[in-house]
Design a protein around this motif. Structure first.
Motif, mmCIF file in Angstrom:
data_model
loop_
_atom_site.group_PDB
_atom_site.id
_atom_site.type_symbol
_atom_site.label_atom_id
_atom_site.label_comp_id
_atom_site.label_asym_id
_atom_site.label_seq_id
_atom_site.Cartn_x
_atom_site.Cartn_y
_atom_site.Cartn_z
ATOM 1 N N GLY A 157 0.822 -1.207 0.000
ATOM 2 C CA GLY A 157 0.000 0.000 0.000
ATOM 3 C C GLY A 157 0.853 1.253 0.000
ATOM 4 N N VAL A 158 0.186 2.386 0.099
ATOM 5 C CA VAL A 158 0.876 3.683 0.099
ATOM 6 C C VAL A 158 0.730 4.297 1.497
ATOM 7 C CG1 VAL A 158 0.926 5.996 -0.924
ATOM 8 C CG2 VAL A 158 0.489 4.006 -2.370
ATOM 9 N N TYR A 159 1.850 4.761 2.027
ATOM 10 C CA TYR A 159 1.904 5.281 3.393
ATOM 11 C C TYR A 159 1.610 6.776 3.401
ATOM 12 C CZ TYR A 159 4.373 6.571 7.784
ATOM 13 O OH TYR A 159 4.733 7.069 9.014
ATOM 14 N N PHE A 160 0.673 7.184 4.243
ATOM 15 C CA PHE A 160 0.349 8.602 4.414
ATOM 16 C C PHE A 160 0.781 9.022 5.812
ATOM 17 C CE2 PHE A 160 -2.222 7.701 0.820
ATOM 18 C CZ PHE A 160 -2.680 8.896 0.268
ATOM 19 N N ALA A 161 1.598 10.067 5.923
ATOM 20 C CA ALA A 161 1.956 10.617 7.234
ATOM 21 C C ALA A 161 1.468 12.057 7.282
ATOM 22 C CB ALA A 161 3.464 10.548 7.448
ATOM 23 N N VAL A 162 0.547 12.326 8.190
ATOM 24 C CA VAL A 162 -0.019 13.670 8.330
ATOM 25 C C VAL A 162 0.678 14.330 9.505
ATOM 26 C CG1 VAL A 162 -2.152 14.969 8.669
ATOM 27 C CG2 VAL A 162 -2.232 12.741 7.539
ATOM 28 N N ASP A 163 1.267 15.488 9.259
ATOM 29 C CA ASP A 163 1.990 16.152 10.336
ATOM 30 C C ASP A 163 1.669 17.647 10.329
ATOM 31 O OD1 ASP A 163 3.669 16.966 12.301
ATOM 32 O OD2 ASP A 163 5.540 16.452 11.281
ATOM 33 N N MET A 164 0.645 18.028 11.062
ATOM 34 C CA MET A 164 0.200 19.420 11.172
ATOM 35 C C MET A 164 -0.087 20.050 9.807
ATOM 36 S SD MET A 164 -0.148 19.416 14.289
ATOM 37 C CE MET A 164 -0.372 20.925 15.167
ATOM 38 N N THR A 168 2.881 13.694 3.943
ATOM 39 C CA THR A 168 3.919 12.997 3.187
ATOM 40 C C THR A 168 3.365 11.648 2.747
ATOM 41 O OG1 THR A 168 5.607 14.067 4.529
ATOM 42 C CG2 THR A 168 6.305 12.164 3.265
ATOM 43 N N VAL A 169 3.500 11.368 1.448
ATOM 44 C CA VAL A 169 2.973 10.130 0.870
ATOM 45 C C VAL A 169 4.171 9.327 0.364
ATOM 46 C CG1 VAL A 169 1.341 9.221 -0.832
ATOM 47 C CG2 VAL A 169 0.959 11.484 0.150
#
Length: 371
Positions: A157-164, A168-169
């Motif tokens: 899968g594709v990793y999503f990092a939400v930071d404020m 970042t995908v």
């Protein structure tokens, strides 16, 4: 239950959501579209239990109710009509469906809408708004780098990092890695999750560049809604590898070259490479890049010389041509920059243009030559 609808509008909506219908469903009702009418609003749902898509349309209806209609026969029927109004007559007792067009009548057997699995509802909190064009590009730029190896589930899968204010995908298959960073997206959330490839492919196909997409998520699902469409994806419950650990530091050898020049060269040279390794060599020195490949089993070889800008030590490094071509195809800048540290460390590929909203980095492992 009786309702009227435009054949063309219905077909357009069904084609968008039909991708969620599985080829070998776990339960037979998943071969169907769920039609759910409340007042003059029709909600159509398709699902494979992991990915669910809903589309909302206006209809003229005399009562509310729900019915599951076989997907394949309905799509094929609609594709054969020119644009015209259709009337659906549904017997809620027998689940028989009669479609009337300007040509005639068509009968098919439906199933009870209650047999269709209940779908997760999006959470109230964690709501992030993203421009459709950005999200579409983020998916297109990363999705090809996922692996199909189910032993490494997190990387399928594709990793999503939400930071404020940033999202970042990231996608990787251990040979290549793509990181796409969307900046200045106000979220006030810190979280990360892995979205399966199928859901993202369907999302990419369904949304337009002008759509504003609302993303929300909980521990089990991610929800994307835009226009009259909503997609939910069951998240991959795994830990994504620490991708920052593989990004080499001190990449002081920098090659800048026209993207179309190097892409064209690699496509030609790859024809002459060994079919197992797809290995092509880059021999880089001041102002010149020599791309070459050979397949000793068949006595095939090819060499091309390209002009480039290069700052650093002369170097020879080999890459898998297939991976390089995929990465260059996913970039859209006129020039690209390849940053290298040494022949046995990964190369970093960047679009050579400044963009304050988006940052793209691609990593490709070198092919190690034995001998």
């Amino acid at each position: 239950m009786r309702f009227s609808i435009s054949s063309g509008e219905l077909l357009k909506n069904l084609q968008i959501i039909s991708g969620a219908i599985p080829s070998n469903p776990v339960i037979p009702v998943l071969e169907d579209f769920l039609f759910d009418i409340k007042g003059n609003t029709l909600t159509i749902t398709a699902s494979d239990l992991d990915t669910t898509i809903k589309s909302v349309m206006d209809v003229r209806s005399d009562e509310s109710g729900s019915i599951a209609i076989p997907g394949k026969i309905l799509l094929e029927t609609l594709k054969s009509f020119p644009e015209q109004p259709l009337t659906f007559n549904v017997s809620m007792d027998t689940k028989a469906i009669e479609i009337t067009s300007s040509y005639g009548k068509y009968r098919l057997a439906g199933e009870s809408g209650e047999d269709f699995p209940e779908m997760p509802a999006p959470p109230e909190e964690h709501n992030i708004s993203i421009e459709g064009s950005k999200l579409k590009e983020a998916i297109s730029t990363t999705i090809f780098a996922t692996t199909t190896d189910e032993m490494r589930m997190a990387m399928t899968g594709v990793y999503f990092a939400v930071d404020m204010n940033d999202i970042t995908v990231v996608a990787t298959d251990a040979h290549k890695l793509v990181k796409y960073e969307m900046k200045n997206i106000p979220t006030n959330v810190v979280a990360s999750f892995i979205v399966p490839k199928k859901g993202l492919s369907l999302l990419k196909g369904a949304m337009g560049n002008d759509d504003s997409v609302s993303l929300s998520f909980d521990r089990k699902n991610a929800f994307f809604s835009f226009g009259n469409t909503e997609i939910s994806c069951r998240l991959i419950d795994q830990k994504f590898p620490d991708y920052t650990a593989v990004i080499p530091q001190n990449n002081n050898n920098i090659l800048t070259i026209s993207r179309t020049d190097i892409l064209g060269s690699l496509k030609r040279i790859a024809i002459y490479a060994n079919k197992t390794t797809n290995q092509v060599s880059f021999n880089i020195s001041d102002g010149s890049l020599t791309v070459s490949a050979q397949d000793l089993d068949f006595s095939n070889e090819a060499t091309e010389q390209l002009t480039c800008q290069y700052e650093g030590e002369p170097m020879t490094i080999s890459f898998n041509a297939k991976f390089m071509i995929e990465m260059l195809n996913a970039l859209h800048s006129e020039n690209v920059r390849l940053e290298l540290s040494s022949p046995n460390k990964a190369g970093l590929l960047y679009p050579d243009q400044d963009n304050s909203e988006v940052e793209i980095m691609m990593l490709v492992m070198p092919v190690m030559t034995h001998g």
